[in-house]
Design an enzyme around this catalytic site. Structure first.
Site, PDB file in Angstrom:
ATOM      1  N   ARG A 179       0.786  -1.216   0.000  1.00  0.00           N
ATOM      2  CA  ARG A 179       0.000   0.000   0.000  1.00  0.00           C
ATOM      3  C   ARG A 179       0.831   1.285   0.000  1.00  0.00           C
ATOM      4  O   ARG A 179       0.677   2.119  -0.874  1.00  0.00           O
ATOM      5  CB  ARG A 179      -0.931   0.002   1.225  1.00  0.00           C
ATOM      6  CG  ARG A 179      -2.107   0.947   1.089  1.00  0.00           C
ATOM      7  CD  ARG A 179      -3.069   0.809   2.240  1.00  0.00           C
ATOM      8  NE  ARG A 179      -3.704  -0.499   2.308  1.00  0.00           N
ATOM      9  CZ  ARG A 179      -4.619  -0.840   3.221  1.00  0.00           C
ATOM     10  NH1 ARG A 179      -4.961   0.037   4.156  1.00  0.00           N
ATOM     11  NH2 ARG A 179      -5.166  -2.042   3.212  1.00  0.00           N
ATOM     12  N   HIS A 181      -7.546  -4.569  -7.488  1.00  0.00           N
ATOM     13  CA  HIS A 181      -7.313  -3.867  -6.222  1.00  0.00           C
ATOM     14  C   HIS A 181      -8.546  -3.966  -5.342  1.00  0.00           C
ATOM     15  O   HIS A 181      -9.476  -3.158  -5.460  1.00  0.00           O
ATOM     16  CB  HIS A 181      -6.985  -2.405  -6.519  1.00  0.00           C
ATOM     17  CG  HIS A 181      -6.308  -1.699  -5.382  1.00  0.00           C
ATOM     18  ND1 HIS A 181      -5.012  -1.967  -4.991  1.00  0.00           N
ATOM     19  CD2 HIS A 181      -6.737  -0.715  -4.558  1.00  0.00           C
ATOM     20  CE1 HIS A 181      -4.671  -1.189  -3.996  1.00  0.00           C
ATOM     21  NE2 HIS A 181      -5.709  -0.420  -3.708  1.00  0.00           N
ATOM     22  N   TYR A 201     -17.652  12.536 -13.001  1.00  0.00           N
ATOM     23  CA  TYR A 201     -17.613  13.765 -13.790  1.00  0.00           C
ATOM     24  C   TYR A 201     -16.311  13.923 -14.581  1.00  0.00           C
ATOM     25  O   TYR A 201     -16.254  14.727 -15.506  1.00  0.00           O
ATOM     26  CB  TYR A 201     -17.777  14.988 -12.881  1.00  0.00           C
ATOM     27  CG  TYR A 201     -19.093  15.021 -12.150  1.00  0.00           C
ATOM     28  CD1 TYR A 201     -20.301  15.039 -12.843  1.00  0.00           C
ATOM     29  CD2 TYR A 201     -19.126  15.042 -10.758  1.00  0.00           C
ATOM     30  CE1 TYR A 201     -21.510  15.072 -12.174  1.00  0.00           C
ATOM     31  CE2 TYR A 201     -20.333  15.073 -10.069  1.00  0.00           C
ATOM     32  CZ  TYR A 201     -21.518  15.087 -10.782  1.00  0.00           C
ATOM     33  OH  TYR A 201     -22.715  15.108 -10.122  1.00  0.00           O
TER      34      TYR A 201
END
Length: 839
Positions: free
Chosen positions: A63, A109, A152
Site C-alpha cells: 500500500r 485492487h 464527472y
C-alpha cells in the site's frame, strides 16, 4: 424492591441448578461440534501481535511504499496496467474515471473506490507530478481544492505512461496472480522512465514513511547514463548531472546542503522559496508579484497567512493582496505595498511568516527486493539501471526466441514452395492429415511444426511473389537474430541499448528545469518591527559566469579575484567566461545571444566564500533570470551603473559600443539590432583606451582601437568590425586594457574529424607581436594551419596564465613556450572547447 432469587435456606448449592448448567454447556458444545465449528481459547496479546504484524506487512508492501524499480505503489501500478489493458492510449478518446476505478477495483485492487480514484487523480495532477502519467480531462483539483467526483472526470494514459508499460507482452517482468487468482498482473512495470526520482513519492506506512522530491527527467537520465558507464561514480560526480530536485511548480531551492545529505544518506531537508519579482503596479504603487510557489503550496493558503500576519501585526507595509492567476498568464499573486516601504524588507517578512518559504524533508525509503531500504541518489540510480538491464536482456531473449521460431517456419515454407507440386501430390495421396504430416517430415526432412504449418498453408501463398516475400523475411530475420545475439553476447552493447532508450525517453518527455537552485541566503535574526533589519546586507560582490552558463556570487575580496571584468578565468570545476562587480541587491545586466539585456539582482545567487569556485553548486543563469528558450545563451555580464561603454561583437563581425545610461524600466530590453541569421558573440566593458581583439575561425586576428568605434544608441545595429573570409565566423572577441601584457591563445583542429578521434594543435603568442590594424579590415594570420586543420576551434586573448579545457571540463596542457605570430601550433592532448585564464 427486587425480590431475591429463591434457593435452599442453608445456603447450600442446589444440585438441580448445577446439573442444569452442566447440561447447557454440554448441549452448547454438542451444537457447535454438530455445526462443524470449534471454539478454542487463545492468548489475546499473541493474537493482537500477530494481527498487527500482518497489518503492518500489508501496509508496507502492498500500500504505502513504492518499488525502487518503477517508483510506483501497487495501486498506481495496477491503474496504469489496467488502463493499458483497456486500450486507453494517448491517441484514443478519454473514458469516465469511474469506469477505470471500477475495472481496477473489480479485477486487481480489492479496496475502496476512493483510494483508487485518489491515486488516479494524483497521477494526472501536473502540480504534484513532475511527469504526469495520466491525461485527465475535467476538474482534477488544484493546490487549494479537491477534484470532482469520478463520474464527472475522464482519463486516459499520458505518453510517459506508455514508456512505463512498454514491452509488457514480451516477458520482460514477472507476473503474479491477483487477489482471487483469476487474473495475472505485473509484479513491476518495465519503466523506461526513472519514475522514482522524476516524480518522487510520499507515503506513511507502519513504523516508517517515505517522502521523495521530484527531479528533472533530462538530468536524471544524464546521471543514470554516467553511472551506467562509470559504476564507481561518486555522489559528487552524479550531482554534476543531477544538481538538485526540480519541483513541478518551479520556485527556488535555497541552500543545497540538505540536498547533498539526502543524496548521500537518503535523509535530508531543504528550503524552498516562491519566485517573486518587484514590479511597478502604478506610478505611485509598487508591488511584489509571485509567479511560482513552493511545492504543493496554494495561493489561497498564502493569502490567508498574509491576512493573519497583517492582523497580528507581524507583517507590515502590505496594503492589499490579490490572486490574479488565470490560464493565460499562469500563477500571478500580487501583493501591493504601502508607500515608503522597502520591497526587499517586506519580502523578507513574507518569507519568515508565510508559506512563501517552506521546507521539504527527504526520506528516501523504497522497496528493494521486497525489503524497505533507505536509499541515496547513487543507490536509487543503481536499482533503476539494474532493472533496465534485466528488462532489456529478457526482452532480447524473448525476441530472439520468437524470431528463431519464425525463422524455423519460414525455412520450412521455402522448402515446400520450391517443390510445391510434389508437396501437393504427397498431401493428396495421403489417407489423412496425420499421414500427410508424417510423410512430409520424412520426404522433406521437416520438423513437426514445419509440416503442420505447411498443411495449414493457404493457396494464395503459393505465388512467386510470396516466395520473394519469404526470402526477404528470412534475410531480415537473420539480421535481427545476429543483432540480438550481439546484444546478449556483449555487456557493452547491452548497456548501450539501455543508454539509448534512456536518451529516447528524455528526448520524448523531458522538459527544461523549472526550479532554480541557489546557495544559502543570509537570514535576518532581529524582530520584524524593523524593516531595515530584515534586509540582506547590500554589500559589494562579484558575479562569475561559467562557460556552461552557471553563475555564482563571491564576496568582494581584492585578493580573491584579480582578473579584470570581462576577462575569463578557468577553475578545476569549470571556466569563467565573464565577471562583473556589483552589490548584493544592486542590478546587473546579463546580455543574451539574441541581443537583449536582462536585468537581475544577484541576491539569490549561490554565495561562495572566499576564492573557492565550484560551479557544481551554481545556478543556470538562464533559469535564474527566467529565460525559457534554451537556444539562447548568456554571452556576457555587464554593470548598469557606469559610464564605461559596453562592447558588443557578433558572429558575422559586427561591432558596437553602447553606454547603458537612461535605461528603460523594463526588466529586459534590446541593446543591438541584429541582422537576419546573426547572433551576439560577446559583451564586455570597452573603455576608450582599450583595444579590440577579434579572432576568426579562419585564423585571422584583428587588433584595433576601441575609440574608433563611436558609442551608439541601444536600437542601433552597430558597424563593420572585422572583414571575414568566405564561410568564416568570429570565435572570440574582447577588449584588452591599455598597456596590458596580454597573451593570445589559438586552438586549431579539423571540422570533419570523427568524434572520439579529435586532435588539435595550440599556440600561445605575445600580444605585442600582433600589429594594430584599422576597423573593418581582415587583420593578420594568428596561426598557420597544418594539412588536416581547417578552423580555429576556440581562442582567447587576455592577461595572466591561460588554460584550455575540453567540452567535459578536462584540462588540456598548452605549450609553455611562446610561438611566432604566424607559426603553426603544437599538438595537445585532445580537442579543446574553451580557453580561459587560470586562477
Amino acid at each position: 424492591m427486587t425480590e431475591a432469587p429463591s434457593g435452599p435456606a442453608d445456603g447450600s448449592v442446589d444440585s438441580s441448578a448445577e446439573g442444569s448448567v452442566e447440561s447447557s454447556a454440554l448441549l452448547s458444545q454438542l451444537a457447535h461440534e454438530t455445526a462443524g465449528e470449534r471454539i478454542e481459547d487463545i492468548d489475546i496479546s499473541k493474537e493482537m501481535e500477530g494481527s498487527f504484524l500482518e497489518y503492518a506487512y500489508s501496509v508496507i508492501y502492498s500500500r504505502a511504499l513504492p518499488d525502487a524499480r518503477d517508483g510506483l505503489k501497487p495501486v498506481q501500478r495496477r491503474i496504469l496496467f489496467m488502463m493499458q489493458d483497456m486500450g486507453l492510449r494517448p491517441e484514443k478518446g478519454h473514458v469516465k474515471s469511474a469506469r477505470v476505478v471500477g475495472e481496477v477495483m473489480g479485477k486487481l485492487h480489492p479496496h475502496g473506490d476512493s483510494s483508487i480514484y485518489d491515486a488516479l487523480v494524483r497521477l494526472a495532477q501536473g502540480f504534484a507530478m513532475r511527469l504526469p502519467l495520466v491525461d485527465g480531462h475535467g476538474n482534477f483539483g488544484s493546490l487549494d481544492d479537491g477534484p470532482a467526483a469520478s463520474r464527472y472526470t475522464e482519463a486516459r494514459l499520458a505518453g510517459a505512461a506508455l514508456a512505463m508499460t512498454e514491452s509488457l507482452d514480451e516477458d520482460v517482468v514477472d507476473f503474479v496472480p491477483n487477489y482471487d487468482n483469476q487474473i495475472m498482473q505485473p509484479d513491476v512495470l518495465p519503466s523506461a522512465v526513472p519514475n522514482l526520482l522524476v516524480n518522487g513519492a510520499s507515503g506513511i506506512a507502519v513504523g516508517m514513511a517515505t517522502n521523495l522530491a521530484p527531479h528533472n527527467l533530462i538530468e536524471v537520465v544524464d546521471g543514470a547514463k554516467h553511472l551506467l558507464h562509470n559504476p564507481d561514480a561518486t555522489v559528487d560526480e552524479l550531482m554534476e548531472f543531477i544538481p538538485g530536485p526540480d519541483l513541478p511548480g518551479g520556485g527556488i531551492i535555497v541552500g543545497l546542503d540538505g540536498v547533498k545529505d539526502a543524496y548521500r544518506s537518503g535523509r535530508g531537508a531543504f528550503r524552498t522559496r516562491a519566485k517573486v519579482s518587484v514590479e511597478q503596479l502604478s506610478p505611485r504603487r509598487t508591488g511584489l508579484v509571485v509567479t511560482e510557489l513552493p511545492h504543493l503550496v496554494g495561493p489561497e493558503r498564502v493569502i490567508e497567512k498574509i491576512k493573519q500576519g497583517v492582523d497580528a501585526k507581524k507583517l507590515s507595509g502590505i496594503s492589499d493582496v490579490a490572486d490574479l492567476t488565470d490560464r493565460k498568464n499562469g500563477m500571478r499573486l500580487v501583493i501591493t505595498l504601502k508607500t515608503g516601504f522597502s520591497p526587499e524588507a517586506v519580502l523578507e517578512q513574507l518569507y519568515r511568516y508565510t508559506p512563501l518559504e517552506d521546507s521539504f524533508s527527504i526520506n528516501s525509503v523504497a522497496l528493494v527486493n521486497g525489503q524497505p531500504q533507505t536509499l541515496g541518489l547513487r543507490e536509487m540510480l543503481r536499482v533503476f539501471i539494474d532493472h533496465r538491464i534485466l528488462v532489456i536482456k529478457r526482452r532480447s531473449e524473448y525476441r530472439l526466441r520468437k524470431r528463431r521460431e519464425r525463422m524455423h517456419l519460414v525455412e520450412g515454407l521455402l522448402i515446400a514452395i520450391l517443390d510445391i507440386d510434389e508437396v501437393i501430390q504427397l498431401i493428396r495421396t495421403s489417407d489423412d492429415a496425420e499421414g500427410a504430416r508424417s510423410r512430409l517430415m520424412q520426404v522433406f526432412d521437416l520438423s513437426e511444426l514445419q509440416a503442420e504449418y505447411i498443411l495449414e498453408l493457404r493457396l494464395r501463398r503459393l505465388t512467386k511473389f510470396s516466395r520473394v516475400e519469404l526470402e526477404s523475411e528470412r534475410d531480415e530475420l537473420k539480421r535481427e537474430i545476429e543483432a540480438l545475439l550481439e546484444i546478449l553476447g556483449s555487456d557493452e552493447k547491452l548497456r548501450a541499448v539501455v543508454s539509448n532508450e534512456m536518451d529516447q525517453a528524455a528526448e520524448a518527455f523531458g522538459t527544461p528545469r523549472r526550479t532554480v537552485l541557489t546557495g544559502a541566503v543570509i537570514r535576518p535574526t532581529r524582530s520584524a518591527a524593523s524593516s531595515a533589519a530584515l534586509q540582506v546586507a547590500d554589500t559589494p560582490c562579484t558575479v562569475l559566469l561559467s562557460a556552461t552558463g552557471r553563475a555564482l556570487r563571491l564576496d568582494r575580496d581584492p585578493e580573491a579575484l584579480e582578473s579584470p571584468r570581462g576577462t575569463s578565468r578557468a577553475t578545476k570545476h569549470g571556466a569563467v567566461m565573464s565577471t562583473v562587480d556589483g552589490t548584493v541587491r544592486g542590478e546587473l545586466g546579463a546580455v543574451l545571444s539574441d541581443g537583449t539585456l536582462h536585468r537581475f539582482t544577484p541576491v539569490d545567487l549561490p554565495l561562495v566564500p572566499g576564492a573557492s569556485v565550484a560551479f557544481s553548486a551554481g545556478v543556470k543563469l538562464l533559469d535564474y533570470i527566467g529565460v525559457t528558450d534554451k537556444k539562447l545563451r548568456v554571452v556576457g555580464l555587464v554593470p548598469l551603473d557606469t559610464e564605461t561603454p559596453i562592447g558588443l561583437f557578433t558572429l558575422q563581425g559586427t561591432v558596437k559600443r553602447v553606454v547603458l545610461t537612461e535605461l528603460p524600466a523594463r526588466p529586459e530590453f534590446e541593446v543591438i539590432s541584429l541582422k537576419a541569421g546573426d547572433q551576439l558573440l560577446s559583451a564586455f566593458p570597452a573603455p576608450d583606451g582599450s583595444e579590440f581583439a577579434v579572432v576568426a575561425s579562419d585564423a585571422q586576428l584583428l587588433r584595433f582601437p576601441a575609440a574608433s568605434v563611436r558609442p551608439q544608441g541601444r536600437p542601433a545595429g552597430g558597424m563593420a568590425g572585422m572583414k571575414l573570409g568566405a564561410e568564416a565566423r568570429v570565435v572570440f572577441a574582447t577588449a584588452v586594457p591599455e598597456g596590458a601584457e596580454a597573451r593570445v591563445v589559438t586552438v586549431a583542429d579539423s571540422s570533419i574529424t570523427l568524434p572520439g578521434t579529435d586532435v588539435a594543435t595550440a599556440k600561445v603568442t605575445d600580444w605585442a607581436e600582433i600589429p594594430a590594424k584599422g576597423r573593418a579590415t581582415g587583420g593578420v594570420r594568428a596561426q598557420r594551419f597544418l594539412k588536416w586543420e581547417d578552423q580555429i576551434a576556440c581562442a582567447w586573448v587576455g592577461t595572466g596564465e591561460p588554460r584550455a579545457l575540453a567540452a567535459d571540463g578536462a584540462a588540456r596542457k598548452l605549450p609553455a613556450e611562446l610561438g611566432k605570430r604566424d607559426g603553426s601550433g603544437q599538438p595537445i592532448d585532445g580537442a579543446a572547447a574553451f580557453v580561459g585564464q587560470a586562477p
